[in-house]
Design an enzyme around this catalytic site. Sequence first.
Site, PDB file in Angstrom:
ATOM      1  CG  ASP A 287      -0.310  -0.577   2.470  1.00  0.00           C
ATOM      2  OD1 ASP A 287       0.935  -0.540   2.580  1.00  0.00           O
ATOM      3  OD2 ASP A 287      -1.039  -1.056   3.350  1.00  0.00           O
TER       4      ASP A 287
ATOM      5  CD  GLU B  19      -8.766   0.636   8.162  1.00  0.00           C
ATOM      6  OE1 GLU B  19      -8.703  -0.267   9.018  1.00  0.00           O
ATOM      7  OE2 GLU B  19      -8.035   1.657   8.213  1.00  0.00           O
TER       8      GLU B  19
ATOM      9  CG  ASN C   4      -8.731  -1.844  12.429  1.00  0.00           C
ATOM     10  OD1 ASN C   4      -7.809  -2.503  11.950  1.00  0.00           O
ATOM     11  ND2 ASN C   4      -9.176  -0.740  11.868  1.00  0.00           N
TER      12      ASN C   4
ATOM     13  CG  HIS D 292      -5.813  -2.406   9.136  1.00  0.00           C
ATOM     14  ND1 HIS D 292      -5.882  -1.086   9.540  1.00  0.00           N
ATOM     15  CD2 HIS D 292      -4.487  -2.728   9.242  1.00  0.00           C
ATOM     16  CE1 HIS D 292      -4.691  -0.650   9.855  1.00  0.00           C
ATOM     17  NE2 HIS D 292      -3.818  -1.629   9.687  1.00  0.00           N
TER      18      HIS D 292
HETATM   19  C1  F6R Z   1       1.543  -1.726   6.171  1.00  0.00           C
HETATM   20  C2  F6R Z   1       0.198  -2.231   6.273  1.00  0.00           C
HETATM   21  C3  F6R Z   1      -0.549  -2.253   7.568  1.00  0.00           C
HETATM   22  C4  F6R Z   1       0.285  -2.669   8.777  1.00  0.00           C
HETATM   23  C5  F6R Z   1      -0.538  -2.621  10.054  1.00  0.00           C
HETATM   24  C6  F6R Z   1       0.290  -2.901  11.280  1.00  0.00           C
HETATM   25  O1  F6R Z   1       2.015  -1.803   4.856  1.00  0.00           O
HETATM   26  O2  F6R Z   1      -0.339  -2.599   5.284  1.00  0.00           O
HETATM   27  O3  F6R Z   1      -1.661  -3.105   7.444  1.00  0.00           O
HETATM   28  O4  F6R Z   1       0.803  -3.939   8.581  1.00  0.00           O
HETATM   29  O5  F6R Z   1      -1.162  -1.377  10.190  1.00  0.00           O
HETATM   30  O6  F6R Z   1       1.200  -1.863  11.464  1.00  0.00           O
HETATM   31  P1  F6R Z   1       2.361  -1.941  12.558  1.00  0.00           P
HETATM   32  O7  F6R Z   1       3.281  -3.020  12.118  1.00  0.00           O
HETATM   33  O8  F6R Z   1       3.004  -0.595  12.527  1.00  0.00           O
HETATM   34  O9  F6R Z   1       1.679  -2.254  13.840  1.00  0.00           O
END
Ligand code: F6R
Length: 243
Positions: A67, A143, A136, A138
């Site tokens: 992303d 989401e 959450n 995701h």
């Molecule tokens: C990042 C992504 C997100 C993260 C998620 C966890 O490319 O797609 O889904 O993997 O938000 O983030 P951290 O590792 O910072 O807790």
Amino acid sequence: MNIIVCKDAAEAAKKAAVIFAAQITEKPASVLGLATGSTPLGLYEELKGMYSAGLLDFSRVKSFNLDEYVGLGENDEQSYRYFMDKNLFEKININPENTYVPNGLAKDIGNECKAYEEKIAAAGGIDLQLLGVGHNGHIAFNEPSDYFLEKTSLFKLNEETIEANSRFFASKDQVPQRSISMGIGSIMAAKKIVIMITGRGKREILSKFINSPVTPQIPVTVLKFHSNVTVIADMEAAEGINF
Ligand code: F6R
């Protein structure tokens, strides 16, 4: 699902690195799906170390990131492209032309999403996909929702994610509200998936992931439908959960 519980985040990073190293050694022209965020930083450190020690060659590897924020370009320190360049790509011998991150500055976002899917397909699909998970549930920027979105699309970040990601920005109102992200279908098409879930803060979502039926309200649960998923957790996240 294959579940590995490690002593701590450092050991989790090492375990994940062994899986990535095996993939690249078995297939030097592997197509990797990569993630940003705090969780994969230890893994990227391990991979850089293996490269520096002459144990890994990335010269034929291609990578696709999950992303990117809409509105942020490659020189923006908060962009995921910048994150990947600084935390991995510039420290290994991957060809920069073989590293793909959605273009957050694309004029035509619909076209960018379509082109991203086409590039993944032209590369032969993703061999090994790395994931983290949001509090959450995701994965990438998918989401909680009433349905699973298939393809790379424009996503709106929800309030919880904006709050969580604001730690990387000077203030919450600087967090972009939209992203281009691979969809659930694009992720599920990967041949193998490794998801890293570490730290006390991820205990609740790990428990929901393991114990809930598949539902788009907890997007990560969809991984239960994939035939080759490895969950790498640490003790802080896994404590008290019956696997
Ligand atoms: C990042 C992504 C997100 C993260 C998620 C966890 O490319 O797609 O889904 O993997 O938000 O983030 P951290 O590792 O910072 O807790």
